[in-house]
Scaffold this active site. Structure first.
Site, PDB file in Angstrom:
ATOM      1  N   LYS A   1      23.902  12.728 -24.518  1.00 27.11           N
ATOM      2  CA  LYS A   1      25.125  12.883 -23.732  1.00 27.11           C
ATOM      3  C   LYS A   1      26.219  13.373 -24.692  1.00 27.11           C
ATOM      4  CE  LYS A   1      26.216  11.369 -20.006  1.00 27.11           C
ATOM      5  NZ  LYS A   1      26.528  12.146 -18.770  1.00 27.11           N
TER       6      LYS A   1
ATOM      7  N   ASP B   1      13.892   5.205 -22.489  1.00 26.94           N
ATOM      8  CA  ASP B   1      13.395   4.087 -21.688  1.00 26.94           C
ATOM      9  C   ASP B   1      13.455   4.466 -20.206  1.00 26.94           C
ATOM     10  OD1 ASP B   1      12.611   1.603 -20.897  1.00 26.94           O
ATOM     11  OD2 ASP B   1      14.384   0.531 -21.597  1.00 26.94           O
TER      12      ASP B   1
ATOM     13  N   ASP C   1      10.131   6.156 -17.664  1.00 25.39           N
ATOM     14  CA  ASP C   1       9.696   5.467 -16.440  1.00 25.39           C
ATOM     15  C   ASP C   1       9.823   6.385 -15.227  1.00 25.39           C
ATOM     16  OD1 ASP C   1       8.963   3.197 -17.684  1.00 25.39           O
ATOM     17  OD2 ASP C   1      10.297   1.852 -16.591  1.00 25.39           O
TER      18      ASP C   1
ATOM     19  N   TYR D   1      19.759  -0.640 -28.346  1.00 28.84           N
ATOM     20  CA  TYR D   1      18.998  -1.884 -28.218  1.00 28.84           C
ATOM     21  C   TYR D   1      19.013  -2.708 -29.511  1.00 28.84           C
ATOM     22  CZ  TYR D   1      17.090  -0.010 -23.842  1.00 28.84           C
ATOM     23  OH  TYR D   1      16.941   0.504 -22.575  1.00 28.84           O
TER      24      TYR D   1
END
Ligand code: NAD
Length: 370
Positions: free
Chosen positions: A194, A251, A255, A143
């Site tokens: 990952k 993120d 959620d 980000y």
């Protein structure tokens, strides 16, 4: 008598001031019943600050936040500010707080209250007793990485790109915090990346593994790929205690975990920074939900997410674990007695307003402290 603790309260917009009103009552309760005095100041943020001062956060309020032991934030935004200039939009106030306080770790617990088990989309036996914590790195990664942009290639095709990047120290500080938090809970940490397909994933795993061996070998550590973690969160979420992961995966996974618990009106969060020379860790606590303009001003909002954010504040900023548990237990018992705001309403329960939910929780705190 516990020493005074300085607290900056920023109610913000929409339902922010309504839910924060109930927190103020709980703060007063501690003052009265537990001889814990909070040194409270209150400020404007978001649209409220924009209306009063033409900016979503004044320098004075920013300075108050830097000086406070902890900041409790409501919510910002609303349709009234849709046309405000981009750099003066309400959420810019929150972004400035997070940036200048250097809050690098976002903590999102996913806790299922027995009384709300029906609100989860998953089967009862999968979520009953669920209590996990996701620690998301929140100031770096894809980000924020440079370069980023959209360009036109020589052959006329267009190309967009972002950069995923992490330094060793950025990984170390968030992982160290996650190990510390695991020690205070079930002593288990799952590090998620990952490493099968990303350089930053391999690097993340290497740094976390070394930190574990050097300083936290008493904590049980395992590693998991992010796609598998998403799957495990809905298959068997109770296998997790603390999860630490980067900004992008955090993120998404936080959620996903949030929805295991049912309602936005129930979800607290904390964002923590580094420990300074005086031993104090900068911290901001806020409900996960926004300003809910559709129900603002109607005394309908669920104040529990904000109350549980205050409970996290007591625990993480002031080490007041017993007092935090008193709030959590009061919430649990009130829900158990069938008292509900509209967002968590179920058949046979009594539907109440924001303030009546506050009354019920305070009555329950009285009972517990008797
Ligand atoms: P929202 O979280 O405000 O609301 C989503 C839905 O959940 C709405 O139907 C709302 O009524 C309901 N809801 C949320 N909190 C509730 C509560 N405590 N009790 C009962 N019901 C609740 O998200 P949105 O509608 O996407 O955004 C509204 C505004 O809030 C926008 O301006 C957005 O930018 C802002 N926002 C702010 C924050 C923040 O301050 N951290 C976070 C998200 C959104």
């Amino acid at each position: 008598m516990v020493a005074n603790k300085s607290l900056l309260i920023l109610p913000g917009d929409g339902i922010g001031p309504e839910v924060m009103g109930q927190v103020r009552r709980v703060v007063d309760w501690f003052d009265r019943r537990r001889s814990v005095t909070f040194n409270i100041s209150e400020g404007l943020v978001g649209g409220a600050a924009y209306d009063a001062h033409g900016t979503p956060l004044t320098d004075e309020t920013m300075a108050d936040a830097m000086a406070a032991d902890a900041v409790l934030f409501g919510s910002v935004g609303g349709p009234k500010y849709d046309d405000a200039p981009r750099d003066l939009r309400p959420e810019m106030g929150l972004l400035r707080l997070r940036k200048e306080m250097d809050l690098f770790a976002n903590l999102r617990p996913a806790l299922v209250f027995d009384a709300l088990i029906d609100a989860s989309t998953l089967k009862e036996d999968v979520v009953r007793g669920l209590d996990l914590l996701i620690v998301r790195e929140s100031t770096s990664g894809v980000y924020f990485g440079q370069p980023r942009g959209v360009e036109t290639l020589p052959d006329g095709r267009r190309r967009a790109y972002d950069t995923q990047e992490y330094t060793d120290s950025e990984i170390q500080r968030v992982a160290a915090l996650a190990f510390e938090l695991a020690r205070q809970r079930g002593n288990r940490l799952t590090s998620v990346e990952k490493a099968n397909v990303m350089e930053t994933g391999i690097f993340w795993r290497e740094i976390v593994t070394k930190l574990h061996a050097d300083s936290y070998s008493d904590v049980e550590l395992d590693h998991m790929y992010a796609d598998n973690c998403a799957m495990q969160l809905v298959r068997n979420p109770k296998q997790f205690d603390v999860i630490v992961t980067d900004n992008l995966f955090g993120d998404i996974l936080s959620d996903c975990a949030a929805m295991l618990t049912g309602s936005l009106g129930m979800l607290p969060s904390a964002t923590l920074g580094a420990v300074d020379d005086s031993g104090r860790r900068r911290a901001l606590y806020e409900p996960v939900h926004g300003s809910a303009p559709d129900i603002a001003g109607k005394d309908m909002a669920n104040p529990i997410a904000c109350l549980l954010s205050f409970s996290m504040l007591l625990k993480y900023s002031f080490g007041m674990d017993e007092d935090a548990a008193l709030i959590d237990n009061a919430v649990q018992n009130v829900l158990g007695s069938g008292v509900r705001t509209a967002d968590i309403m179920s058949k046979g329960a009594a539907r109440v307003s924001t303030s009546v939910m506050g009354d019920a929780i305070i009555r329950e705190m009285d009972k517990q402290a008797a």
